[in-house]
Design a protein around this motif. Sequence first.
Motif, PDB file in Angstrom:
ATOM      1  N   LYS A   1     -36.730   2.281  14.788  1.00  9.37           N
ATOM      2  CA  LYS A   1     -35.618   2.574  13.893  1.00  9.37           C
ATOM      3  C   LYS A   1     -35.791   1.846  12.565  1.00  9.37           C
ATOM      4  O   LYS A   1     -35.514   2.389  11.493  1.00  9.37           O
ATOM      5  N   GLU A   2     -36.220   0.602  12.635  1.00 11.05           N
ATOM      6  CA  GLU A   2     -36.518  -0.190  11.444  1.00 11.05           C
ATOM      7  C   GLU A   2     -38.015  -0.472  11.456  1.00 11.05           C
ATOM      8  O   GLU A   2     -38.507  -1.130  12.376  1.00 11.05           O
TER       9      GLU A   2
ATOM     10  N   GLN B   1     -42.062   5.839  12.410  1.00  8.61           N
ATOM     11  CA  GLN B   1     -40.602   5.876  12.340  1.00  8.61           C
ATOM     12  C   GLN B   1     -39.982   6.597  13.539  1.00  8.61           C
ATOM     13  O   GLN B   1     -38.788   6.453  13.800  1.00  8.61           O
TER      14      GLN B   1
ATOM     15  N   ASP C   1     -32.032  -5.125  16.260  1.00 10.54           N
ATOM     16  CA  ASP C   1     -30.978  -4.230  16.727  1.00 10.54           C
ATOM     17  C   ASP C   1     -30.541  -4.573  18.148  1.00 10.54           C
ATOM     18  O   ASP C   1     -29.377  -4.392  18.511  1.00 10.54           O
TER      19      ASP C   1
ATOM     20  N   SER D   1     -37.600  -4.465  16.507  1.00  9.96           N
ATOM     21  CA  SER D   1     -36.635  -3.920  17.467  1.00  9.96           C
ATOM     22  C   SER D   1     -35.744  -5.018  18.041  1.00  9.96           C
ATOM     23  O   SER D   1     -34.674  -4.741  18.585  1.00  9.96           O
TER      24      SER D   1
END
Length: 412
Positions: A370-371, A366, A331, A328
């Motif tokens: 997000k990744e 998920q 991002d 995280s």
Amino acid sequence: MSRLLITLLFLALFVLAEWYGFQAIRTVLQHASPGTRRAAAIGYWVLTATVWALATWAMMTRHTSPAPFKTYLGSLPVIFLATKLVVLVFLLPEDLYRMGLLAVRSVMQPSGTSAGLISRSEFLSRLALVVGSLPFISLVWGMAKGATDYQVKRVTLRFPNLPASFHGFKILQISDLHTGSFQSKEPLQRAVRMINAQNADLVFMTGDLVNNVATEVEEHIEALSQIKSELPIFSILGNHDYGDYVEWESPEAKRANLQRLMDNHAKIGWRLLLDEHHQIERNGEKIAVLGVQNWGAQMRFPKYGNLAQAHAGSHGAPFKILLSHDPSHWDAQVVNYPDIDLTLSGHTHGMQFGVNLPGFKWSPVQYAYKEWAGLYQRGKQYLYVNTGLGFLGYPGRVGFLPEITVFELQRA
């Protein structure tokens, strides 16, 4: 949503799952003898109570020996509950239908007559138990085999700004070893042999060497020190490495534990990067390896890392690799540093459960990240999320097996 409400919802779901698991067995055995039905009922509730009692004891004493074994005990309710939740999904809609039909019949029946109870489908109960056994079998397999079924994943990445001397440069990443979860030395010894067989130029370990305390890794120092690399092996800290999930006697004890962990990195032979960078040179050309302490965008994870500090002074290297445990971070901050070409993370484990097929992957994690597994790209920047070499909590892996990632860098 408040913690109390979440707890109440979980308890309601737990009670429903247990009840419907019992009802499915009752329905399947409805034609059996009274003695068989009675024995099955007693056995069901005794087994359920025993599983939860053992798991509760294991969780309450998880920081005492034998901690890895207690992890297995603590996972038993998850395995059984997963099966019963599948049964619930099958039988609850049927019961809602039965109640609705009963209500309609009650209205439509002439006054003074009974609508009668609609029996539960024996076929549906059998089907629910059969389908419900699939997660049970999968989770047991994940404990017996999946937890240490190490997989080598190969990723080729092309960059126009990669110095020519680094074309074909091979990087190997491991992450989330969680050494406190292993019951023996053999699995990590086998993993080290697989790592060395890749003949990597450079090796990274991207955090969570331990579960909670520094001593967990000490019986594995000899094995991990056998990892070979032409260049220094770089490591960083993950959220579990700081001892934040342990009740320490004093702040000094917590600091001493962290220092001991840092010393253990050195004993293994790893260079621990603490918000700093190191430049690697080949034929007069350079790349920079940046490493930050844990920084997570979610509130419950610490923000110890200082990317600006790690990045400072690295401008002389035209190509940069960042090691940051929590994906995280990418991002939230890393994308604001466009000269960081590749970020390597871990942390999510792929939740150690999911579906991982070519062209399709799914895991409950998920919905929180997000990744969360594999390769991501934004513009010219890449992020790779390694799903980890070890395990935590559930002592197994289904779908997202333990991973050794090998990257080949090419000049585009």
